[in-house]
Design an enzyme around this catalytic site. Structure first.
Site, PDB file in Angstrom:
ATOM      1  N   ASP A 186       0.849  -1.190   0.000  1.00  0.00           N
ATOM      2  CA  ASP A 186       0.000   0.000   0.000  1.00  0.00           C
ATOM      3  C   ASP A 186       0.888   1.244   0.000  1.00  0.00           C
ATOM      4  O   ASP A 186       1.645   1.480   0.944  1.00  0.00           O
ATOM      5  CB  ASP A 186      -0.887  -0.019   1.253  1.00  0.00           C
ATOM      6  CG  ASP A 186      -2.056   0.952   1.167  1.00  0.00           C
ATOM      7  OD1 ASP A 186      -2.159   1.653   0.148  1.00  0.00           O
ATOM      8  OD2 ASP A 186      -2.850   1.009   2.119  1.00  0.00           O
ATOM      9  N   ASP A 187       0.827   2.031  -1.068  1.00  0.00           N
ATOM     10  CA  ASP A 187       1.577   3.293  -1.181  1.00  0.00           C
ATOM     11  C   ASP A 187       3.085   3.106  -1.370  1.00  0.00           C
ATOM     12  O   ASP A 187       3.849   4.049  -1.171  1.00  0.00           O
ATOM     13  CB  ASP A 187       1.359   4.183   0.053  1.00  0.00           C
ATOM     14  CG  ASP A 187      -0.011   4.824   0.093  1.00  0.00           C
ATOM     15  OD1 ASP A 187      -0.902   4.360  -0.635  1.00  0.00           O
ATOM     16  OD2 ASP A 187      -0.197   5.780   0.867  1.00  0.00           O
ATOM     17  N   CYS A 191      -5.814   4.336  -3.912  1.00  0.00           N
ATOM     18  CA  CYS A 191      -6.060   2.941  -3.568  1.00  0.00           C
ATOM     19  C   CYS A 191      -7.421   2.395  -3.974  1.00  0.00           C
ATOM     20  O   CYS A 191      -7.496   1.339  -4.612  1.00  0.00           O
ATOM     21  CB  CYS A 191      -5.818   2.717  -2.077  1.00  0.00           C
ATOM     22  SG  CYS A 191      -6.502   3.967  -1.007  1.00  0.00           S
ATOM     23  N   LYS A 247      -5.943  -5.467   3.777  1.00  0.00           N
ATOM     24  CA  LYS A 247      -6.772  -4.313   3.438  1.00  0.00           C
ATOM     25  C   LYS A 247      -7.772  -4.647   2.331  1.00  0.00           C
ATOM     26  O   LYS A 247      -7.446  -5.308   1.347  1.00  0.00           O
ATOM     27  CB  LYS A 247      -5.868  -3.161   3.000  1.00  0.00           C
ATOM     28  CG  LYS A 247      -6.608  -1.934   2.467  1.00  0.00           C
ATOM     29  CD  LYS A 247      -5.628  -0.820   2.144  1.00  0.00           C
ATOM     30  CE  LYS A 247      -6.326   0.385   1.503  1.00  0.00           C
ATOM     31  NZ  LYS A 247      -5.423   1.531   1.323  1.00  0.00           N
ATOM     32  N   HIS A 298     -10.940  -1.993   1.496  1.00  0.00           N
ATOM     33  CA  HIS A 298     -11.226  -0.626   1.036  1.00  0.00           C
ATOM     34  C   HIS A 298     -12.080  -0.582  -0.225  1.00  0.00           C
ATOM     35  O   HIS A 298     -11.911   0.286  -1.087  1.00  0.00           O
ATOM     36  CB  HIS A 298      -9.925   0.153   0.820  1.00  0.00           C
ATOM     37  CG  HIS A 298     -10.096   1.635   1.059  1.00  0.00           C
ATOM     38  ND1 HIS A 298      -9.109   2.560   0.799  1.00  0.00           N
ATOM     39  CD2 HIS A 298     -11.145   2.356   1.543  1.00  0.00           C
ATOM     40  CE1 HIS A 298      -9.535   3.776   1.100  1.00  0.00           C
ATOM     41  NE2 HIS A 298     -10.773   3.674   1.556  1.00  0.00           N
ATOM     42  N   HIS A 338       1.426   2.348   4.263  1.00  0.00           N
ATOM     43  CA  HIS A 338       0.543   3.501   4.392  1.00  0.00           C
ATOM     44  C   HIS A 338       0.775   4.176   5.745  1.00  0.00           C
ATOM     45  O   HIS A 338       1.049   3.501   6.738  1.00  0.00           O
ATOM     46  CB  HIS A 338      -0.911   3.019   4.290  1.00  0.00           C
ATOM     47  CG  HIS A 338      -1.903   4.090   3.977  1.00  0.00           C
ATOM     48  ND1 HIS A 338      -2.255   5.057   4.896  1.00  0.00           N
ATOM     49  CD2 HIS A 338      -2.636   4.346   2.857  1.00  0.00           C
ATOM     50  CE1 HIS A 338      -3.163   5.860   4.354  1.00  0.00           C
ATOM     51  NE2 HIS A 338      -3.410   5.456   3.117  1.00  0.00           N
ATOM     52  N   ASP A 382      -0.132  -0.865  -4.976  1.00  0.00           N
ATOM     53  CA  ASP A 382      -1.379  -0.402  -5.582  1.00  0.00           C
ATOM     54  C   ASP A 382      -1.196   0.895  -6.369  1.00  0.00           C
ATOM     55  O   ASP A 382      -1.973   1.191  -7.277  1.00  0.00           O
ATOM     56  CB  ASP A 382      -2.494  -0.265  -4.539  1.00  0.00           C
ATOM     57  CG  ASP A 382      -2.152   0.679  -3.391  1.00  0.00           C
ATOM     58  OD1 ASP A 382      -0.995   1.147  -3.309  1.00  0.00           O
ATOM     59  OD2 ASP A 382      -3.038   0.939  -2.554  1.00  0.00           O
ATOM     60  N   HIS A 383      -0.187   1.688  -6.024  1.00  0.00           N
ATOM     61  CA  HIS A 383       0.150   2.912  -6.771  1.00  0.00           C
ATOM     62  C   HIS A 383       1.464   3.444  -6.222  1.00  0.00           C
ATOM     63  O   HIS A 383       2.108   2.785  -5.393  1.00  0.00           O
ATOM     64  CB  HIS A 383      -0.959   3.967  -6.667  1.00  0.00           C
ATOM     65  CG  HIS A 383      -1.412   4.236  -5.268  1.00  0.00           C
ATOM     66  ND1 HIS A 383      -0.637   4.909  -4.351  1.00  0.00           N
ATOM     67  CD2 HIS A 383      -2.549   3.903  -4.608  1.00  0.00           C
ATOM     68  CE1 HIS A 383      -1.277   4.984  -3.199  1.00  0.00           C
ATOM     69  NE2 HIS A 383      -2.444   4.379  -3.329  1.00  0.00           N
ATOM     70  N   LYS A 408       1.607   9.565  -5.625  1.00  0.00           N
ATOM     71  CA  LYS A 408       0.234   9.206  -5.291  1.00  0.00           C
ATOM     72  C   LYS A 408      -0.738  10.351  -5.592  1.00  0.00           C
ATOM     73  O   LYS A 408      -0.455  11.508  -5.296  1.00  0.00           O
ATOM     74  CB  LYS A 408       0.168   8.838  -3.803  1.00  0.00           C
ATOM     75  CG  LYS A 408      -1.215   8.536  -3.270  1.00  0.00           C
ATOM     76  CD  LYS A 408      -1.155   8.159  -1.805  1.00  0.00           C
ATOM     77  CE  LYS A 408      -2.538   7.901  -1.230  1.00  0.00           C
ATOM     78  NZ  LYS A 408      -2.488   7.464   0.180  1.00  0.00           N
TER      79      LYS A 408
END
Length: 593
Positions: A46-47, A86, A145, A147, A301, A353-354, A378
């Site tokens: 994540d991130d 995300c 996660k 979301h 994150h 994810d990014h 991001k």
């Protein structure tokens, strides 16, 4: 007769040897055929920035396990997320479709699901790769996660829940980690709005107090009834917003096992060990396969929850500590696969994810990732830093080891790839934007099947890339770019996050054009004077945009203001609402560490 038998025996022996040679000696570029359904382990950070990983050029943060994965498999250098945030990126990952097709992107400034108790989420009519594999006999699990929403119309309808999207087992966070989940951290969600609401509340309170004092001293002749009504208005105003924003830890920071809430609020200090324990346990329980395990890390994150084992151990502060802990978690998952003898029958995939969150800072400390040589990060529409991510595949004996592929690929490609490996068929009643990667990964084709990739910021198309295969050029046209603040800073530090529309962006006509094959950092835009093919390229991309838009159909907007707002009747609660608190984990987390 004996002589005839001798000749027949020699013939069959020669034929057997020839068949063995055909099966096991393959010419360069060929690949092993797969006659079984492999286990599939998908690991998503994540991130995480592409520049945070050793095998992508980082020499200060230690990531030996991710690096080992790349050494034993295939590394993609142009792996592209379908969105720079995300919720939409993960929706595209799960469905193989641009998030605009499922309504999982927004026209407003709120571009992700904002509350666990909101009504928006991944629509039930979307078919995830988990659902396809489930239909093919796979045991499917999601750890970490989500979301992508929980409920639609009632507290227990679970219409957006992982179990309604093809996962047999879910353990993790239905929402997303944020600073509000940690008591010691300052507020993160709607920080500016909350500050204004506090100010309005205090202003109303001060006005009521002033009126009451003036009435008691005879300075004004306002009736007590009016003052009381004004006071009730202030109280109701306060209650209307504090009932949501005042209890974010209880409403959003929760952990679930299937439909059961196990922690509300979650104890963030032990979440790492719980997620790791659950991932390893899933592999051990389903070792006879085939299984699909989606490990969706909360790392890296903010607020960068890191255990004492890794605090202060990296050369890059708390963010580096968190990345190194995540890499260790990857190693534990790989060890679990290897110890059960599943390494050669398991496709393992790692990505983010990014891109990294450049604006995540605390004083002079950088709390977000590094995106290497790529511009932006991001939330930044089409700039490479927000969408170009690590992408690694490992499958010994089927995929080549220590291989690098410099072709455009997408996180959406996971969808048709795993569907193919499971023997499933992707839905034929909708557009699937992903492409099966196995021919490219195995070397049977040399070029990506993607000719165009479209880069959205919310519902707004910001950029398009064109892979011109015959010339090797990789053109990218930017129609809209965010305005960095301060000017030239490389990010939107003044705003906290870059917008998709309005006064915070610049529209380009003609578009900014880059050839990423020569200028991957997007540092020098081309012009008709510096690029003879400028008009031809812009015209071809414009035609592709028109063709792409003709494939879009109107769908309900899952991230509309109504769908993302907090709704008490949809709030997941382990007690009787509003008394929502429980801890069913206790100290069970420690053995995984």
């Amino acid at each position: 007769m004996v002589e005839i038998m001798w000749h027949l025996t020699g013939y069959w022996t020669s034929l057997t040897i020839l068949l063995v040679l055909c099966l096991f000696i393959r010419p360069p570029g060929s690949h092993a055929s797969v006659t079984y359904k492999p286990n599939i382990v998908l690991i998503l950070a994540d991130d995480l920035g592409i520049g945070d990983v050793g095998c992508y050029g980082n020499d200060t943060i230690r990531t030996p396990n991710i690096d080992r994965l790349a050494k034993e498999g295939v590394k993609l250098t142009q792996h592209i997320a379908a969105a720079p945030l995300c919720t939409p990126s993960r929706a595209a990952f799960l469905t193989g479709r641009y998030p605009i097709r499922s309504g999982m992107d927004a026209t407003n400034g709120y571009r992700v699901i904002q509350w666990a108790g909101a009504s928006g989420g991944l629509p039930p009519n979307e078919t995830t790769f988990a659902k396809i594999l489930q239909q093919q006999g796979y045991i499917t699990g999601l750890i970490g996660k989500w979301h992508q929403g929980v409920n639609c119309e009632s507290r227990n309808d679970y219409c957006h829940h992982p179990l309604n999207h093809g996962f047999d087992y879910f353990y993790g966070m239905p929402f997303s980690l944020m600073k509000d989940c940690q008591i010691t951290q300052p507020p993160e969600k709607d920080r500016v709005l909350r500050t204004r609401l506090w100010l309005y509340t205090q202003t109303i309170g001060l006005a009521v107090l002033t009126l009451a004092i003036a009435r008691l001293t005879g300075l004004v002749s306002v009736t007590w009834k009016i003052i009381t009504c004004f006071a009730w208005f202030g109280f109701l105003f306060f209650a209307s917003w504090f009932s949501s924003y005042g209890f974010i830890r209880y409403w959003d920071c929760i952990m679930m096992r299937n439909h059961e809430i196990t922690e509300q609020p979650m104890v963030v200090e032990r979440t790492t060990s719980l997620i790791l324990r659950e991932a390893i346990s899933f592999i051990e329980r389903n070792k006879h396969g085939p299984f699909l395990l989606f490990v969706s890390f909360l790392h890296v994150h903010t607020p960068l929850i890191t255990t004492e084992l890794f605090l202060g151990k990296s050369r890059y502060g708390l963010y580096g500590d968190n990345v190194e802990e995540m890499d260790w978690m990857v190693g534990r998952v790989l060890d679990a696969i290897d110890k059960k003898g599943l390494k050669n029958t398991t496709l393992t995939y790692f990505a983010s994810d990014h891109g990294g969150f450049l604006e995540a800072q605390e004083g002079k400390a950088q709390l977000g990732g590094w995106n290497g040589i790529y511009k932006g990060g991001k939330a930044m529409g089409g700039w490479e830093g927000g969408i170009r991510v690590p992408g690694i595949f490992r499958w010994p004996g089927v995929l080549p080891a220590d291989t690098v592929i410099d072709e455009p690929t997408s996180l959406m490609d996971i969808y048709p790839t795993v569907a193919y490996l499971a023997g499933g068929i992707v839905p034929q009643d909708r557009v699937i934007d992903g492409r099966n990667l196995m021919p490219l990964l195995q070397g049977s084709i040399q070029h990506s099947e993607h000719e165009f990739l479209f880069h959205y910021c919310g519902m707004y198309l910001h950029a398009v890339r064109w892979h011109q295969k015959d010339s090797g050029a990789l053109w990218k046209a930017h129609y809209v770019t965010p305005i960095f603040h301060p000017e030239g800073a490389g990010a939107c530090y003044g705003r906290g996050i870059c917008p998709c529309f309005g006064e915070g962006v610049t529209h380009h006509d003609p578009p900014l054009l880059f050839d990423l094959s020569r200028d991957p950092s997007e540092a020098k835009p081309l012009s008709p004077h510096t690029e003879p093919l400028f008009d031809t390229v812009i015209s071809r991309i414009a035609r592709a945009v028109q063709e792409h838009r003709q494939t879009l159909t109107p769908v309900p907007q899952q991230l509309s203001l109504y769908n993302i707002m907090w709704k008490p009747w949809l709030q997941p609660c382990c007690g009787t609402f509003p008394f929502c608190w429980c801890d069913k984990e206790g100290d069970r987390a420690h053995p995984a560490l």
